[in-house]
Structures are given as C-alpha cells and as structure tokens.
Design an enzyme around this catalytic site. Sequence first.
Site, PDB file in Angstrom:
ATOM      1  N   LYS A   9       0.820  -1.225   0.000  1.00  0.00           N
ATOM      2  CA  LYS A   9       0.000   0.000   0.000  1.00  0.00           C
ATOM      3  C   LYS A   9       0.853   1.275   0.000  1.00  0.00           C
ATOM      4  CE  LYS A   9      -4.021  -2.137   2.283  1.00  0.00           C
ATOM      5  NZ  LYS A   9      -4.974  -2.042   3.430  1.00  0.00           N
ATOM      6  N   TYR A  49     -12.272  -1.668  -3.416  1.00  0.00           N
ATOM      7  CA  TYR A  49     -12.719  -1.845  -2.027  1.00  0.00           C
ATOM      8  C   TYR A  49     -14.230  -1.669  -1.884  1.00  0.00           C
ATOM      9  CZ  TYR A  49      -8.230  -2.362   0.485  1.00  0.00           C
ATOM     10  OH  TYR A  49      -7.042  -2.830   1.010  1.00  0.00           O
ATOM     11  N   THR A  91      -5.315  -6.641  11.002  1.00  0.00           N
ATOM     12  CA  THR A  91      -5.594  -5.373  10.312  1.00  0.00           C
ATOM     13  C   THR A  91      -5.024  -4.186  11.081  1.00  0.00           C
ATOM     14  OG1 THR A  91      -7.679  -6.372   9.592  1.00  0.00           O
ATOM     15  CG2 THR A  91      -7.447  -3.987   9.291  1.00  0.00           C
ATOM     16  N   ARG A 102       2.572  -6.144   9.381  1.00  0.00           N
ATOM     17  CA  ARG A 102       1.875  -4.998   9.963  1.00  0.00           C
ATOM     18  C   ARG A 102       2.456  -4.606  11.321  1.00  0.00           C
ATOM     19  NH1 ARG A 102      -4.027  -6.911   7.712  1.00  0.00           N
ATOM     20  NH2 ARG A 102      -4.125  -5.555   5.874  1.00  0.00           N
ATOM     21  N   ASN A 112      -2.005   0.476   6.706  1.00  0.00           N
ATOM     22  CA  ASN A 112      -1.452  -0.755   7.281  1.00  0.00           C
ATOM     23  C   ASN A 112      -0.614  -1.574   6.297  1.00  0.00           C
ATOM     24  OD1 ASN A 112      -3.553  -1.648   5.749  1.00  0.00           O
ATOM     25  ND2 ASN A 112      -4.655  -2.674   7.399  1.00  0.00           N
ATOM     26  N   HIS A 115      -2.276  -5.363   1.625  1.00  0.00           N
ATOM     27  CA  HIS A 115      -3.581  -6.013   1.453  1.00  0.00           C
ATOM     28  C   HIS A 115      -3.326  -7.444   1.030  1.00  0.00           C
ATOM     29  CE1 HIS A 115      -7.425  -7.259  -0.237  1.00  0.00           C
ATOM     30  NE2 HIS A 115      -6.744  -7.663  -1.290  1.00  0.00           N
ATOM     31  N   GLU A 126      -9.532 -10.659  -7.768  1.00  0.00           N
ATOM     32  CA  GLU A 126      -8.584  -9.560  -7.617  1.00  0.00           C
ATOM     33  C   GLU A 126      -7.392  -9.732  -8.562  1.00  0.00           C
ATOM     34  OE1 GLU A 126      -9.884  -8.697  -2.981  1.00  0.00           O
ATOM     35  OE2 GLU A 126      -7.874  -9.450  -3.362  1.00  0.00           O
TER      36      GLU A 126
HETATM   37  P1  ATP Z   1      -7.176  -5.856   3.462  1.00  0.00           P
HETATM   38  O1  ATP Z   1      -8.549  -6.132   2.907  1.00  0.00           O
HETATM   39  O2  ATP Z   1      -6.631  -4.505   3.059  1.00  0.00           O
HETATM   40  O3  ATP Z   1      -6.239  -6.973   3.221  1.00  0.00           O
HETATM   41  P2  ATP Z   1      -8.079  -6.699   6.058  1.00  0.00           P
HETATM   42  O4  ATP Z   1      -8.742  -7.803   5.326  1.00  0.00           O
HETATM   43  O5  ATP Z   1      -7.146  -7.028   7.170  1.00  0.00           O
HETATM   44  O6  ATP Z   1      -7.280  -5.765   5.060  1.00  0.00           O
HETATM   45  P3  ATP Z   1     -10.599  -5.280   6.055  1.00  0.00           P
HETATM   46  O7  ATP Z   1     -11.564  -5.386   7.172  1.00  0.00           O
HETATM   47  O8  ATP Z   1     -10.878  -6.003   4.781  1.00  0.00           O
HETATM   48  O9  ATP Z   1      -9.151  -5.678   6.634  1.00  0.00           O
HETATM   49  O10 ATP Z   1     -10.402  -3.716   5.758  1.00  0.00           O
HETATM   50  C1  ATP Z   1      -9.854  -3.294   4.527  1.00  0.00           C
HETATM   51  C2  ATP Z   1      -8.937  -2.122   4.791  1.00  0.00           C
HETATM   52  O11 ATP Z   1      -9.702  -1.018   5.236  1.00  0.00           O
HETATM   53  C3  ATP Z   1      -7.915  -2.345   5.895  1.00  0.00           C
HETATM   54  O12 ATP Z   1      -6.760  -3.044   5.491  1.00  0.00           O
HETATM   55  C4  ATP Z   1      -7.586  -0.918   6.287  1.00  0.00           C
HETATM   56  O13 ATP Z   1      -6.677  -0.326   5.333  1.00  0.00           O
HETATM   57  C5  ATP Z   1      -8.932  -0.236   6.156  1.00  0.00           C
HETATM   58  N1  ATP Z   1      -9.630  -0.218   7.448  1.00  0.00           N
HETATM   59  C6  ATP Z   1     -10.212  -1.278   8.080  1.00  0.00           C
HETATM   60  N2  ATP Z   1     -10.738  -0.911   9.260  1.00  0.00           N
HETATM   61  C7  ATP Z   1     -10.482   0.421   9.392  1.00  0.00           C
HETATM   62  C8  ATP Z   1     -10.752   1.405  10.394  1.00  0.00           C
HETATM   63  N3  ATP Z   1     -11.417   1.090  11.516  1.00  0.00           N
HETATM   64  N4  ATP Z   1     -10.335   2.680  10.177  1.00  0.00           N
HETATM   65  C9  ATP Z   1      -9.658   3.017   9.047  1.00  0.00           C
HETATM   66  N5  ATP Z   1      -9.377   2.143   8.057  1.00  0.00           N
HETATM   67  C10 ATP Z   1      -9.769   0.865   8.221  1.00  0.00           C
HETATM   68 MG    MG Z   2      -9.973  -7.508   3.573  1.00  0.00          MG
END
Ligand code: ATP
Ligand code: MG
Length: 137
Positions: A9, A49, A91, A102, A112, A115, A126
């Site tokens: 990212k 997203y 996350t 992370r 973070n 992805h 994807e």
């Molecule tokens: P990713 O999908 O990016 O691999 P993930 O599966 O661990 O991450 P998801 O719940 O799918 O987490 O959230 C997607 C992305 O949205 C996170 O990686 C983060 O960048 C962002 N995100 C998630 N929760 C929050 C939050 N509470 N505040 C800000 N950004 C968030």
């Molecule tokens: Mg995710």
Amino acid sequence: IQRTFSIIKPDATRRNLTGKINAKFEEAGLRVVAQKRIHLSKAQAGEFYKVHAERPFYDELCEFMASAPIVAQVLEGEDAIAKNREVMGATNPADADAGTIRAEFAESVGENSVHGSDAPETAAEEIAYFFSGLELV
Ligand code: ATP
Ligand code: MG
C-alpha cells in the site's frame, strides 16, 4: 499450490519498503510471481474496495489508496491465501503478532502497509482485475 493477490500500500511504497516486505513473503515460502507498480485513481480504489462502501472509513480508505503508487502482486505457495494473511498480521498493527509485516511496518489501522485476498474467490477476482493472462506465468 495456491495463488493469492497482494498489494503493497501507499504508506509502504512511500517509505521504500517494497524489498523488506517481499523478503517477509519469501521467508514465509511465498513466491512473487507477478508484480507491478501502479497509481490508482480514487475511483479505481473505490471499485477495488467496494465491499466496504458502507463503512465509515470508506472515503478515507479510497483517498489513501490513491495517494501514491501501490505495488500489485500475485503470490504463490502452499496454502498461499492463509499463509499471506498470517505473514501480514492483524488489520490493526496494535493487534498484530510480533514479526508480522503490519507489526513491523504499518502506521495505523488504515495505513497498514499491505492487502491480501481473504478467500479463493476474491483472490481469483482480484488477480484478474489487476493482471492479464499474459502477465501470469
Ligand atoms: P485488506 O482487505 O486490506 O487486506 P483486512 O482484510 O485485514 O485488510 P478489512 O476489514 O478487509 O481488513 O479492511 C480493509 C482495509 O480497510 C484495511 O486493510 C484498512 O486499510 C482499512 N480499514 C479497516 N478498518 C479500518 C478502520 N477502523 N479505520 C480506518 N481504516 C480501516
Ligand atoms: Mg480484507
């Protein structure tokens, strides 16, 4: 053998961490089989997203993902989807296990660093969204 989709990212590309993150993948037995640097528009980030469209952080997330280039990747290995999620860590970096990407590199729950696809269907979708058949060997 399985393939998964990964993104390094903007917070990580900005800090020149691509090599250090790839080293983590390789140490875990994941092979980078395709990789390219691209700069998403906010609309493209929003499309990627879109499952999070109703979440309060969606707009901030799309801004962030379009704020600098990303590195889009295909990782290959035994159980690659689960293994990649393990190497990425939780996350929120505050909850991520020591040694995970992370835990070591992420700046916040939003910024973070990586992805990773969460299931075989999303991995296939994807990968196809970012790479053509010609780029996948
Ligand atoms: P990713 O999908 O990016 O691999 P993930 O599966 O661990 O991450 P998801 O719940 O799918 O987490 O959230 C997607 C992305 O949205 C996170 O990686 C983060 O960048 C962002 N995100 C998630 N929760 C929050 C939050 N509470 N505040 C800000 N950004 C968030
Ligand atoms: Mg995710």
